[in-house]
Design a protein around this motif. Structure first.
Motif, PDB file in Angstrom:
ATOM      1  N   THR A  49       0.963  -1.196   0.063  1.00 12.07           N
ATOM      2  CA  THR A  49       0.002  -0.027   0.024  1.00 12.07           C
ATOM      3  C   THR A  49       0.902   1.448   0.023  1.00 12.07           C
ATOM      4  N   THR A  50       1.725   1.262   0.835  1.00 13.36           N
ATOM      5  CA  THR A  50       2.742   2.589   1.051  1.00 13.36           C
ATOM      6  C   THR A  50       3.300   2.718  -0.374  1.00 13.36           C
ATOM      7  N   LEU A  51       4.020   1.724  -0.926  1.00 12.02           N
ATOM      8  CA  LEU A  51       4.646   1.731  -2.286  1.00 12.02           C
ATOM      9  C   LEU A  51       4.005   2.369  -3.296  1.00 12.02           C
ATOM     10  N   ILE A  52       2.565   1.784  -3.419  1.00  9.62           N
ATOM     11  CA  ILE A  52       1.696   2.112  -4.718  1.00  9.62           C
ATOM     12  C   ILE A  52       1.140   3.534  -4.447  1.00  9.62           C
ATOM     13  N   VAL A  53       0.841   3.917  -3.028  1.00 10.92           N
ATOM     14  CA  VAL A  53       0.300   5.252  -2.902  1.00 10.92           C
ATOM     15  C   VAL A  53       1.350   6.213  -3.123  1.00 10.92           C
ATOM     16  N   VAL A  54       2.612   5.955  -2.785  1.00 10.67           N
ATOM     17  CA  VAL A  54       3.790   6.936  -3.038  1.00 10.67           C
ATOM     18  C   VAL A  54       3.878   7.074  -4.514  1.00 10.67           C
ATOM     19  N   MET A  55       3.991   6.021  -5.239  1.00 13.41           N
ATOM     20  CA  MET A  55       4.208   5.981  -6.770  1.00 13.41           C
ATOM     21  C   MET A  55       3.062   6.782  -7.250  1.00 13.41           C
ATOM     22  N   SER A  56       1.795   6.550  -6.849  1.00 11.15           N
ATOM     23  CA  SER A  56       0.597   7.186  -7.337  1.00 11.15           C
ATOM     24  C   SER A  56       0.653   8.624  -7.407  1.00 11.15           C
ATOM     25  N   VAL A  57       1.138   9.136  -5.948  1.00 12.61           N
ATOM     26  CA  VAL A  57       1.162  10.656  -5.684  1.00 12.61           C
ATOM     27  C   VAL A  57       2.321  11.299  -6.603  1.00 12.61           C
ATOM     28  N   VAL A  58       3.589  10.615  -6.652  1.00 11.77           N
ATOM     29  CA  VAL A  58       4.533  11.099  -7.262  1.00 11.77           C
ATOM     30  C   VAL A  58       4.231  11.223  -9.033  1.00 11.77           C
ATOM     31  N   ALA A  89       1.719 -14.421   0.139  1.00 10.26           N
ATOM     32  CA  ALA A  89       2.359 -12.891  -0.250  1.00 10.26           C
ATOM     33  C   ALA A  89       1.629 -12.287  -1.186  1.00 10.26           C
ATOM     34  N   LEU A  90       1.307 -13.088  -2.521  1.00 10.12           N
ATOM     35  CA  LEU A  90       0.524 -12.507  -3.468  1.00 10.12           C
ATOM     36  C   LEU A  90      -0.951 -11.740  -2.849  1.00 10.12           C
ATOM     37  N   ALA A  91      -1.511 -12.788  -2.209  1.00 15.72           N
ATOM     38  CA  ALA A  91      -2.753 -12.231  -1.276  1.00 15.72           C
ATOM     39  C   ALA A  91      -2.600 -10.900  -0.771  1.00 15.72           C
ATOM     40  N   GLY A  92      -1.278 -10.834  -0.015  1.00 16.50           N
ATOM     41  CA  GLY A  92      -1.321  -9.786   0.755  1.00 16.50           C
ATOM     42  C   GLY A  92      -0.986  -8.582  -0.213  1.00 16.50           C
ATOM     43  N   GLY A  93      -0.218  -8.698  -1.329  1.00 15.33           N
ATOM     44  CA  GLY A  93      -0.127  -7.792  -2.476  1.00 15.33           C
ATOM     45  C   GLY A  93      -1.420  -7.424  -2.949  1.00 15.33           C
ATOM     46  N   VAL A  94      -2.168  -8.114  -3.181  1.00 14.11           N
ATOM     47  CA  VAL A  94      -3.397  -7.627  -3.966  1.00 14.11           C
ATOM     48  C   VAL A  94      -4.237  -6.909  -2.965  1.00 14.11           C
ATOM     49  N   SER A 116       2.385   0.573 -13.950  1.00  9.43           N
ATOM     50  CA  SER A 116       3.794   0.069 -13.230  1.00  9.43           C
ATOM     51  C   SER A 116       3.762  -0.087 -11.820  1.00  9.43           C
ATOM     52  N   ALA A 117       3.096   0.775 -11.195  1.00 11.73           N
ATOM     53  CA  ALA A 117       3.143   0.445  -9.681  1.00 11.73           C
ATOM     54  C   ALA A 117       2.380  -0.789  -9.502  1.00 11.73           C
ATOM     55  N   ILE A 118       1.170  -1.250 -10.055  1.00 11.97           N
ATOM     56  CA  ILE A 118       0.468  -2.419  -9.770  1.00 11.97           C
ATOM     57  C   ILE A 118       1.329  -3.549 -10.036  1.00 11.97           C
ATOM     58  N   VAL A 119       2.315  -3.495 -11.216  1.00 13.04           N
ATOM     59  CA  VAL A 119       2.983  -4.739 -11.710  1.00 13.04           C
ATOM     60  C   VAL A 119       4.019  -4.892 -10.589  1.00 13.04           C
ATOM     61  N   VAL A 120       4.499  -3.866 -10.090  1.00  7.21           N
ATOM     62  CA  VAL A 120       5.776  -3.673  -9.062  1.00  7.21           C
ATOM     63  C   VAL A 120       4.970  -4.365  -7.860  1.00  7.21           C
ATOM     64  N   GLY A 121       3.888  -3.950  -7.404  1.00 10.84           N
ATOM     65  CA  GLY A 121       3.219  -4.435  -6.254  1.00 10.84           C
ATOM     66  C   GLY A 121       3.122  -6.087  -6.435  1.00 10.84           C
ATOM     67  N   LEU A 130      -6.384  -1.596  -1.597  1.00 14.18           N
ATOM     68  CA  LEU A 130      -6.082  -0.496  -0.432  1.00 14.18           C
ATOM     69  C   LEU A 130      -5.516   0.634  -0.851  1.00 14.18           C
ATOM     70  N   ALA A 131      -4.328   0.541  -1.709  1.00 16.73           N
ATOM     71  CA  ALA A 131      -3.730   1.843  -2.175  1.00 16.73           C
ATOM     72  C   ALA A 131      -4.517   2.449  -3.382  1.00 16.73           C
ATOM     73  N   THR A 132      -5.445   1.704  -4.032  1.00 21.10           N
ATOM     74  CA  THR A 132      -6.055   2.431  -5.145  1.00 21.10           C
ATOM     75  C   THR A 132      -7.171   3.222  -4.466  1.00 21.10           C
ATOM     76  N   GLY A 133      -7.826   2.765  -3.475  1.00 18.90           N
ATOM     77  CA  GLY A 133      -8.932   3.310  -2.662  1.00 18.90           C
ATOM     78  C   GLY A 133      -8.079   4.526  -2.173  1.00 18.90           C
ATOM     79  N   VAL A 134      -6.986   4.744  -1.476  1.00 18.63           N
ATOM     80  CA  VAL A 134      -6.390   5.630  -0.846  1.00 18.63           C
ATOM     81  C   VAL A 134      -5.925   6.862  -1.976  1.00 18.63           C
ATOM     82  N   ALA A 135      -5.609   6.332  -3.029  1.00 16.90           N
ATOM     83  CA  ALA A 135      -5.120   7.282  -4.197  1.00 16.90           C
ATOM     84  C   ALA A 135      -6.072   8.097  -4.507  1.00 16.90           C
TER      85      ALA A 135
END
Length: 410
Positions: free
Chosen positions: A35-44, A344-349, A373-378, A354-359
């Protein structure tokens, strides 16, 4: 092998469903990290798009001559403010007469922090951006006429009391009437509206449509004698940008008698310079984020490894049965590695959702855009963590002696 992999995947999902609270706590580190990674990537990413569209967008093939370089350190900025002479109207006229090969040259000056209110009859709008421009500003393409016209060379030459207003003024002053020809008061002075602009939108939550533009000569006469100008120069194509900048630099240095070894006492600002500075800043922010994400991913991976070790202990008898029926070491290894990766993949999904909703929430008040790219990285990162931290429990399961495993009580 594919059957084994499919079975292992569904076994992992069944385990997650059977122990929901344990699964949630197990995957919490991976969820937070993703979530942290994707939110930051989304904001940037959103900020990059926003800066490119609204701030660094000086116009197609356009650069700006100003008193100082915009993208520089604080100490250099303060020094330039103190030592560099402002760009004046005579500098603009000098460049207009001596510069060759340009498509458009325009100048503008604003009141800055001294933004006045603007009145029409009994209506008042506070802190309106008032600027003086040359008619050629319109040729840069940043403004579009909604009604009427932009002021022309005749208005400029005769210091005409005319103005071009933004969409917010139209909405509040002239909602049910034609604004063209009406008079608005700017600092008590009457200006006849000759044109209105199409809606621009907001920048960092601030409307960009609350403005009044008047001829630069009128601005000098009524509001600010000898203002500091920003001079925009537009090239015919991108290949001409650098030669044109060099020509402006040479003309201004000659005009100001700058010795060869001294730095420019002015700034030449282009979109790519601003974007490079911005991306360097966001790169620092992103690097710090990677550190936080790495910590959470390691924590999440260790928790998954411990859960998988407990699972191996719980299912020792099952492993013994599988081996006695012909399962090879690599089959057992593959089963537990895939289970770990699936967890781990379930946690990533979950983190991605969650990150999409926060974004989306962030985008309502600021700006954020989830890049693919953020989704792929996640997905890749969470799966990789599961695979890496699942190797030890899987190898432990694969090395179990089938006879000893069968003796274990279930």
């Amino acid at each position: 092998m594919w059957v084994t992999a499919r079975e292992a995947f569904w076994i992992a999902l069944d385990a997650l469903r059977a122990h929901k609270l344990r699964s949630f706590l197990t995957l919490l580190g991976v969820v937070i990290a993703t979530t942290t990674l994707i939110v930051v990537m989304s904001v940037v990413n959103g900020m990059n798009l926003y800066i490119a569209d609204h701030i660094a967008n000086l116009g197609v093939n356009t650069f700006v001559l100003a008193q100082f370089q915009w993208a520089q350190g604080w100490e250099a900025f303060v020094k330039a403010q103190r030592t560099n002479r402002p760009i004046r109207l005579e500098d603009y006229d000098f460049l207009k007469d001596n510069l060759t090969g340009y498509k458009t040259i325009a100048a503008a000056a604003g009141l800055g922090a001294a933004a006045p209110d603007v009145r029409y009859q009994s209506h008042v709008i506070d802190e309106v951006s008032v600027s003086g421009t040359t008619p050629s500003v319109f040729e840069l393409g940043s403004l579009k006429v909604d009604a009427g016209r932009y002021f022309n060379e005749s208005d400029y030459d005769h210091n005409s009391m005319v103005c071009f207003i933004g969409h917010d003024l139209v909405k509040q002053f002239f909602l049910r009437t034609d604004p063209i020809g009406k008079e608005v008061l700017v600092r008590g002075l009457p200006f006849r509206v000759v044109g209105t602009a199409q809606e621009i939108g907001t920048s960092f939550g601030q409307s960009q449509d609350t403005f009044v533009q008047i001829p630069l000569t009128t601005f000098e006469k009524n509001f600010m004698a000898r203002p500091s100008l920003n001079v925009s120069i537009q090239a015919w194509d991108s290949q001409q940008m650098v030669p044109l900048q060099d020509q402006v630099r040479a003309l201004m240095r000659a005009r100001r008698h700058v010795p060869y070894h001294d730095p420019d006492p002015f700034g030449i600002n282009a979109s790519d310079t601003l974007m490079a500075t911005w991306q360097a800043l966001t790169g620092t922010i992103f690097a710090a984020t990677i550190g936080v994400v790495a910590v959470f991913m390691v924590i999440g991976g260790i928790v998954i490894m411990n859960i998988m070790l407990a699972s191996v202990t719980e299912r020792t008898h099952e492993i013994g049965i599988r081996k006695s029926l012909g399962a090879r070491r690599r089959d057992i290894l593959l089963q537990f590695v895939i289970e770990s990766a699936a967890m781990a993949l379930a946690g990533g999904v979950l983190g991605i959702l969650l990150a999409t909703g926060v974004a989306q929430l962030v985008n309502l008040v600021f700006t954020a855009s989830v890049p693919i790219s953020a989704i792929v990285v996640g997905v890749v990162l969470s799966s990789a963590v599961g695979l890496f931290f699942g190797i030890y429990p899987a190898s432990k399961a694969a090395r179990l002696d089938p006879i000893e495993a069968l003796r274990t009580e279930t």
